[in-house]
Motif scaffolding. Structure first.
Motif, PDB file in Angstrom:
ATOM      1  N   MET B  11       0.831  -1.194   0.000  1.00 22.26           N
ATOM      2  CA  MET B  11       0.000   0.000   0.000  1.00 22.26           C
ATOM      3  C   MET B  11       0.870   1.250   0.000  1.00 22.26           C
ATOM      4  O   MET B  11       1.875   1.311   0.714  1.00 22.26           O
ATOM      5  CB  MET B  11      -0.900  -0.022   1.235  1.00 22.26           C
ATOM      6  CG  MET B  11      -1.936   1.063   1.263  1.00 22.26           C
ATOM      7  SD  MET B  11      -3.301   0.637   2.371  1.00 22.26           S
ATOM      8  CE  MET B  11      -2.516   0.737   3.946  1.00 22.26           C
ATOM      9  N   ALA B  12       0.488   2.246  -0.813  1.00 23.71           N
ATOM     10  CA  ALA B  12       1.210   3.511  -0.851  1.00 23.71           C
ATOM     11  C   ALA B  12       0.322   4.613  -0.305  1.00 23.71           C
ATOM     12  O   ALA B  12      -0.895   4.609  -0.522  1.00 23.71           O
ATOM     13  CB  ALA B  12       1.624   3.832  -2.279  1.00 23.71           C
ATOM     14  N   GLU B  13       0.955   5.550   0.410  1.00 29.60           N
ATOM     15  CA  GLU B  13       0.191   6.623   1.060  1.00 29.60           C
ATOM     16  C   GLU B  13       0.494   7.952   0.386  1.00 29.60           C
ATOM     17  O   GLU B  13       1.661   8.289   0.166  1.00 29.60           O
ATOM     18  CB  GLU B  13       0.588   6.675   2.544  1.00 29.60           C
ATOM     19  CG  GLU B  13      -0.063   7.789   3.317  1.00 29.60           C
ATOM     20  CD  GLU B  13       0.508   7.882   4.736  1.00 29.60           C
ATOM     21  OE1 GLU B  13       0.913   6.841   5.289  1.00 29.60           O
ATOM     22  OE2 GLU B  13       0.566   9.002   5.262  1.00 29.60           O
ATOM     23  N   PHE B  14      -0.563   8.712   0.039  1.00 33.32           N
ATOM     24  CA  PHE B  14      -0.380  10.001  -0.638  1.00 33.32           C
ATOM     25  C   PHE B  14      -1.032  11.106   0.166  1.00 33.32           C
ATOM     26  O   PHE B  14      -1.929  10.859   0.978  1.00 33.32           O
ATOM     27  CB  PHE B  14      -0.990   9.965  -2.042  1.00 33.32           C
ATOM     28  CG  PHE B  14      -0.330   8.966  -2.947  1.00 33.32           C
ATOM     29  CD1 PHE B  14       0.802   9.290  -3.661  1.00 33.32           C
ATOM     30  CD2 PHE B  14      -0.841   7.672  -3.051  1.00 33.32           C
ATOM     31  CE1 PHE B  14       1.413   8.364  -4.483  1.00 33.32           C
ATOM     32  CE2 PHE B  14      -0.229   6.749  -3.862  1.00 33.32           C
ATOM     33  CZ  PHE B  14       0.919   7.090  -4.589  1.00 33.32           C
ATOM     34  N   ALA B  15      -0.572  12.351  -0.105  1.00 38.12           N
ATOM     35  CA  ALA B  15      -1.067  13.476   0.695  1.00 38.12           C
ATOM     36  C   ALA B  15      -2.223  14.219   0.017  1.00 38.12           C
ATOM     37  O   ALA B  15      -2.992  14.902   0.684  1.00 38.12           O
ATOM     38  CB  ALA B  15       0.066  14.459   0.986  1.00 38.12           C
ATOM     39  N   ASP B 144      -6.932  12.585   6.423  1.00 40.90           N
ATOM     40  CA  ASP B 144      -6.356  13.443   5.397  1.00 40.90           C
ATOM     41  C   ASP B 144      -5.308  12.731   4.540  1.00 40.90           C
ATOM     42  O   ASP B 144      -4.417  13.361   4.001  1.00 40.90           O
ATOM     43  CB  ASP B 144      -5.724  14.680   6.043  1.00 40.90           C
ATOM     44  CG  ASP B 144      -4.671  14.316   7.072  1.00 40.90           C
ATOM     45  OD1 ASP B 144      -4.526  13.101   7.347  1.00 40.90           O
ATOM     46  OD2 ASP B 144      -4.004  15.222   7.591  1.00 40.90           O
ATOM     47  N   ARG B 145      -5.405  11.397   4.442  1.00 39.08           N
ATOM     48  CA  ARG B 145      -4.456  10.682   3.595  1.00 39.08           C
ATOM     49  C   ARG B 145      -5.199   9.849   2.562  1.00 39.08           C
ATOM     50  O   ARG B 145      -6.357   9.454   2.780  1.00 39.08           O
ATOM     51  CB  ARG B 145      -3.570   9.751   4.446  1.00 39.08           C
ATOM     52  CG  ARG B 145      -2.629  10.488   5.345  1.00 39.08           C
ATOM     53  CD  ARG B 145      -1.419  11.028   4.616  1.00 39.08           C
ATOM     54  NE  ARG B 145      -0.478  11.559   5.583  1.00 39.08           N
ATOM     55  CZ  ARG B 145      -0.548  12.802   6.063  1.00 39.08           C
ATOM     56  NH1 ARG B 145      -1.484  13.619   5.654  1.00 39.08           N
ATOM     57  NH2 ARG B 145       0.329  13.213   6.951  1.00 39.08           N
ATOM     58  N   PHE B 146      -4.507   9.566   1.461  1.00 39.08           N
ATOM     59  CA  PHE B 146      -5.118   8.863   0.331  1.00 39.08           C
ATOM     60  C   PHE B 146      -4.259   7.642   0.011  1.00 39.08           C
ATOM     61  O   PHE B 146      -3.051   7.780  -0.185  1.00 39.08           O
ATOM     62  CB  PHE B 146      -5.198   9.808  -0.864  1.00 39.08           C
ATOM     63  CG  PHE B 146      -5.918  11.082  -0.525  1.00 39.08           C
ATOM     64  CD1 PHE B 146      -7.269  11.225  -0.762  1.00 39.08           C
ATOM     65  CD2 PHE B 146      -5.249  12.139   0.091  1.00 39.08           C
ATOM     66  CE1 PHE B 146      -7.935  12.374  -0.422  1.00 39.08           C
ATOM     67  CE2 PHE B 146      -5.916  13.301   0.436  1.00 39.08           C
ATOM     68  CZ  PHE B 146      -7.268  13.415   0.192  1.00 39.08           C
ATOM     69  N   PHE B 147      -4.875   6.471   0.006  1.00 33.99           N
ATOM     70  CA  PHE B 147      -4.110   5.229  -0.110  1.00 33.99           C
ATOM     71  C   PHE B 147      -4.405   4.494  -1.415  1.00 33.99           C
ATOM     72  O   PHE B 147      -5.546   4.430  -1.868  1.00 33.99           O
ATOM     73  CB  PHE B 147      -4.438   4.302   1.062  1.00 33.99           C
ATOM     74  CG  PHE B 147      -3.952   4.824   2.382  1.00 33.99           C
ATOM     75  CD1 PHE B 147      -2.673   4.500   2.845  1.00 33.99           C
ATOM     76  CD2 PHE B 147      -4.757   5.644   3.152  1.00 33.99           C
ATOM     77  CE1 PHE B 147      -2.224   4.985   4.057  1.00 33.99           C
ATOM     78  CE2 PHE B 147      -4.307   6.132   4.369  1.00 33.99           C
ATOM     79  CZ  PHE B 147      -3.042   5.815   4.820  1.00 33.99           C
ATOM     80  N   LEU B 148      -3.334   3.930  -1.982  1.00 31.94           N
ATOM     81  CA  LEU B 148      -3.464   3.047  -3.137  1.00 31.94           C
ATOM     82  C   LEU B 148      -2.958   1.670  -2.734  1.00 31.94           C
ATOM     83  O   LEU B 148      -1.880   1.544  -2.144  1.00 31.94           O
ATOM     84  CB  LEU B 148      -2.642   3.582  -4.318  1.00 31.94           C
ATOM     85  CG  LEU B 148      -2.424   2.605  -5.480  1.00 31.94           C
ATOM     86  CD1 LEU B 148      -3.733   2.203  -6.109  1.00 31.94           C
ATOM     87  CD2 LEU B 148      -1.513   3.218  -6.536  1.00 31.94           C
ATOM     88  N   LEU B 149      -3.753   0.654  -3.061  1.00 34.73           N
ATOM     89  CA  LEU B 149      -3.454  -0.711  -2.622  1.00 34.73           C
ATOM     90  C   LEU B 149      -3.305  -1.601  -3.848  1.00 34.73           C
ATOM     91  O   LEU B 149      -4.127  -1.533  -4.755  1.00 34.73           O
ATOM     92  CB  LEU B 149      -4.641  -1.182  -1.778  1.00 34.73           C
ATOM     93  CG  LEU B 149      -4.564  -2.537  -1.109  1.00 34.73           C
ATOM     94  CD1 LEU B 149      -3.990  -2.356   0.284  1.00 34.73           C
ATOM     95  CD2 LEU B 149      -5.947  -3.142  -1.012  1.00 34.73           C
ATOM     96  N   ILE B 150      -2.228  -2.418  -3.885  1.00 36.47           N
ATOM     97  CA  ILE B 150      -2.098  -3.424  -4.941  1.00 36.47           C
ATOM     98  C   ILE B 150      -2.040  -4.791  -4.270  1.00 36.47           C
ATOM     99  O   ILE B 150      -1.155  -5.058  -3.455  1.00 36.47           O
ATOM    100  CB  ILE B 150      -0.844  -3.181  -5.806  1.00 36.47           C
ATOM    101  CG1 ILE B 150      -0.921  -1.786  -6.443  1.00 36.47           C
ATOM    102  CG2 ILE B 150      -0.731  -4.252  -6.885  1.00 36.47           C
ATOM    103  CD1 ILE B 150       0.256  -1.443  -7.317  1.00 36.47           C
TER     104      ILE B 150
END
Lengths: 391, 179
Positions: B11-15, B144-150
Motif C-alpha cells: 500500500m502507498a500513502e499520498f497526501a 487526510d491521507r489517500f491510499f493506493l493498494l495493490i
C-alpha cells in the motif's frame, strides 16, 4: 461587440430565417381561420398564447431558482433562460388579441345582470384586466432587472458577485407563486366558471417550469451540437440536466394525478364534468397519449444513466416533452367549449407555430447579444474551470 | 521465532487527491488490475480511473421497485375486488385510481429497502475483518491521507518490483499489508 464562436452566428442566422418562415406561414393560416371562424381562432390563440407564455415564465422562474441553488447546470442554462425570459416583452403586446376575442373565449363575460355572487364580482372584465396588468408588471420588472444586472455584471459595471441576483430571486419566486395562482384561475380555470380545483394553480405553474426546462435543455444541446457554447458538456452535466428533467416530469405527473384522484373519488356534480368532458368524444385518446408521452416514456427513459449521458437522446426526450406540453394545454382548453368543427386542430397547430415562430426569432436575436456562458460569474471557476477565459 | 506473516497487499500513502488519481492511472497503465483506493471523502473520477465500470445495483433496485409496485397494487385489488367486495357509493370494485397512492408508496419503500440492503450485500458488508486495518497509519484514510493498494492476487504482483513501482510514484511511504 460580438461573442463566441462565429458558427453560432451562422447557425442562428439560419434558425432565425426558419423561425420567420414559421411565423409567416402560421400567421397566414391563422388569419384565414380568423376570417372563417373568429371564435375558433381565438380559442386556438389562447392555447398557443398559454404555451408560449408558459415557456417565457418557466425560463424566468428557472433563472431565479438557479441563482438561489447555484450549480453547474445553472451556469450552462443561464443564457438560454435569460433569452427565453426576454420573450415576455413581446408577449405583453401579444396579449391584446385575447382582449379582442374576450367574449368568444370566456363564457363569464356575459353575466346575468344583478349577479352579486363572489364569483361574478371576481370575474368582471374590468377587474380581470386590472389583475392581468398587475401580473405583467411584476413579471416584467423581475425579468428586466435580472437581465439588466446580467449585462452589467458582464461589462463590470456592478461588483462581481451574485448577491443582488439572489436577493431579488427569493422574493421573486414568492411573487411568481402569488401571481401565477391568480393568473391560472383567470386565464384557464375560468373557462369553466363553475369548476374549482385548488391544486390547479400549482399544476399550471409546474407545467410552465417543465416547458421552460425542456426548452432550455433542448436548446443548449442543439447549440453545443451545431456550434460551440465555449465548453464541452461532460457526462455529469448531461446527467444533472436529465435528472432535473426527470424531477419535473415526476412532479407534473404527481400533481396531475392528485387532481384527478380527488375529483374522481368525490365525483361531485360541479367538479367531475371537467374530467367527463376530457375523457369522451375522442379526448380520451389525447389523455392517454399525454400519460404515455409526457410521463411514462420520458420517466422510464430518464431513469437510465446511459440515456441521460447521451446528448442526442436527452435532446429528443426534451423535445418530446416540449411538444406534449402543447397538447396538454390543448386538452385543458379546447374541451371546455361544447361545439367545435373538424378543423380546430389545424387552426390550433398553425396558430401555435405562427406565434412561436415570431417568439423564437426574438429569442434567437436576444441569445446572440451575449456570450453563451456567463464568463464573469464568480462561480464559473468553481463549476466550469475549463471555461474561464484567459485574461 | 515469529512466523513471517503472509502478505495481503502493498500500500502507498499520498497526501493529496490528485497524487492518488495520478498513481492509480499509472498503476492501471502498468497493467495492475487488482487494485483499490481509500480516501476520506468521495473524489470525482477516481472510480472511473480505477476501472470501476458499473454495478448491478440499479437493476436490483428497479426490480425491487417493480416488486413493491405490483405487490402493493395486487394486495389492494385482492382485498377490494376478490376477498371482500363492498359497494362503496356505486364505484367499481377495482377502483384503480384510489389504489395508486399506496402502490406508489410501496414502490418507493421497497426500492429504498432493496437499495440499502443490496448495496451492503454487493459490498460484502458488514465485514468484521479486513487486512488493511493491520497497518496503523491506515487510520488516516478517514482523515487526510489517500491510499493506493495493490493486492498479492494480481497477476503482475511481485513483492519487490511492486514496492519499487510504488516508490517511483513519490508517495509519503510504502507499507506492507499483512494478511
Amino acid at each position: 461587440m460580438t461573442h463566441g464562436d462565429p458558427a453560432i452566428h451562422r447557425y442562428s442566422g439560419q434558425a432565425q430565417r426558419i423561425a420567420l418562415l414559421c411565423a409567416l406561414g402560421g400567421t397566414l393560416a391563422s388569419l384565414v381561420g380568423l376570417v372563417w371562424n373568429p371564435a375558433l381562432f381565438f380559442r386556438a390563440y389562447l392555447v398557443a398564447y398559454t404555451f408560449w407564455l408558459g415557456l417565457a415564465l418557466g425560463c424566468l422562474v428557472l433563472l431565479m431558482i438557479q441563482y438561489l441553488t447555484g450549480g453547474g447546470w445553472g451556469l450552462l442554462l443561464r443564457r438560454v433562460l435569460e433569452a427565453g425570459s426576454r420573450t415576455l416583452l413581446p408577449l405583453v403586446l401579444l396579449f391584446l388579441p385575447l382582449l379582442i376575442g374576450l367574449h368568444s373565449i370566456y363564457p363569464w363575460t356575459t353575466q346575468a345582470p344583478g349577479d352579486q355572487s363572489g364569483r361574478a364580482i371576481y370575474l368582471k372584465v374590468g377587474f380581470f384586466l386590472g389583475r392581468a396588468a398587475f401580473y405583467f408588471v411584476v413579471w416584467l420588472i423581475l425579468g428586466y432587472l435580472l437581465n439588466r444586472w446580467s449585462t452589467d455584471l458582464e461589462s463590470g459595471r456592478i461588483p462581481r458577485s451574485t448577491r443582488r441576483f439572489r436577493l431579488l430571486s427569493g422574493p421573486g419566486l414568492v411573487l411568481y407563486g402569488f401571481t401565477i395562482t391568480f393568473a391560472s384561475v383567470d386565464w384557464v380555470m375560468s373557462l369553466e366558471p363553475k369548476w374549482v380545483s385548488t391544486i390547479f394553480p400549482p399544476l399550471y405553474a409546474v407545467g410552465q417550469l417543465l416547458t421552460g426546462l425542456s426548452f432550455a435543455v433542448a436548446t443548449l444541446l442543439l447549440l453545443s451540437r451545431y456550434s460551440s457554447i465555449g465548453v464541452n458538456l461532460r457526462p455529469n452535466h448531461l446527467r444533472d440536466l436529465g435528472n432535473l428533467l426527470l424531477t419535473f416530469v415526476m412532479l407534473w405527473a404527481y400533481i396531475s394525478f392528485s387532481q384527478f384522484l380527488l375529483i374522481w373519488v368525490e365525483s361531485l356534480p360541479e367538479e367531475i364534468p371537467w374530467y367527463l368532458r376530457r375523457t369522451r368524444g375522442g379526448w380520451q385518446m389525447l389523455a392517454f397519449l399525454l400519460v404515455v408521452f409526457q410521463f411514462g416514456l420520458p420517466f422510464l427513459m430518464l431513469l437510465s444513466r446511459k440515456v441521460k449521458e447521451n446528448s442526442p437522446s436527452l435532446a429528443t426526450i426534451a423535445g418530446l416533452i416540449l411538444a406534449m406540453r402543447f397538447f396538454d394545454l390543448l386538452w385543458w382548453i379546447e374541451p371546455a367549449y361544447p361545439e367545435r368543427t373538424a378543423w380546430f386542430l389545424v387552426l390550433d397547430v398553425s396558430t401555435w407555430i405562427g406565434l412561436g415562430g415570431f417568439l423564437m426569432w426574438w429569442f434567437l436575436r436576444k441569445l446572440r447579444e451575449r456570450s453563451l456562458l456567463p464568463l464573469h460569474d464568480p462561480y464559473l471557476a468553481h463549476y466550469l474551470p475549463e471555461a474561464v477565459p484567459n485574461e | 521465532m515469529a512466523v513471517e506473516p503472509k502478505l495481503h497487499a502493498v500500500m502507498a500513502e499520498f497526501a493529496t487527491p490528485q497524487e492518488l488519481i495520478d498513481a492509480v492511472a499509472a498503476a492501471r497503465a502498468h497493467g495492475y488490475r487488482q487494485i483499490d483506493a481509500f480516501t476520506p471523502f468521495p473524489i470525482e473520477g477516481l472510480a472511473e480511473t480505477l476501472g470501476f465500470t458499473g454495478t448491478r445495483l440499479p437493476l436490483i433496485i428497479f426490480l425491487g421497485g417493480l416488486f413493491g409496485g405490483v405487490g402493493g397494487f395486487w394486495m389492494q385489488y385482492w382485498c377490494a375486488a376478490i376477498n371482500y367486495p363492498v359497494n362503496i357509493g356505486g364505484r367499481p370494485l377495482n377502483s384503480w385510481p384510489s389504489f395508486i397512492p399506496v402502490t406508489f408508496e410501496l414502490t418507493i419503500l421497497s426500492a429504498a429497502l432493496v437499495a440499502v440492503l443490496g448495496m451492503l450485500a454487493l459490498n460484502r458488508l458488514p465485514m468484521p475483518y479486513h487486512p488493511v486495518f493491520n497497518v496503523p497509519s491506515f487510520a488516516l484514510a478517514s482523515r487526510d491521507r489517500f491510499f493506493l493498494l495493490i493486492e498479492t492476487g494480481d497477476p503482475l504482483f511481485d513483492a519487490e518490483s511492486t514496492r519499487t513501482f510504488l516508490n517511483e510514484l513519490h508517495p509519503r511511504q510504502v507499507v506492507d499489508v499483512p494478511e
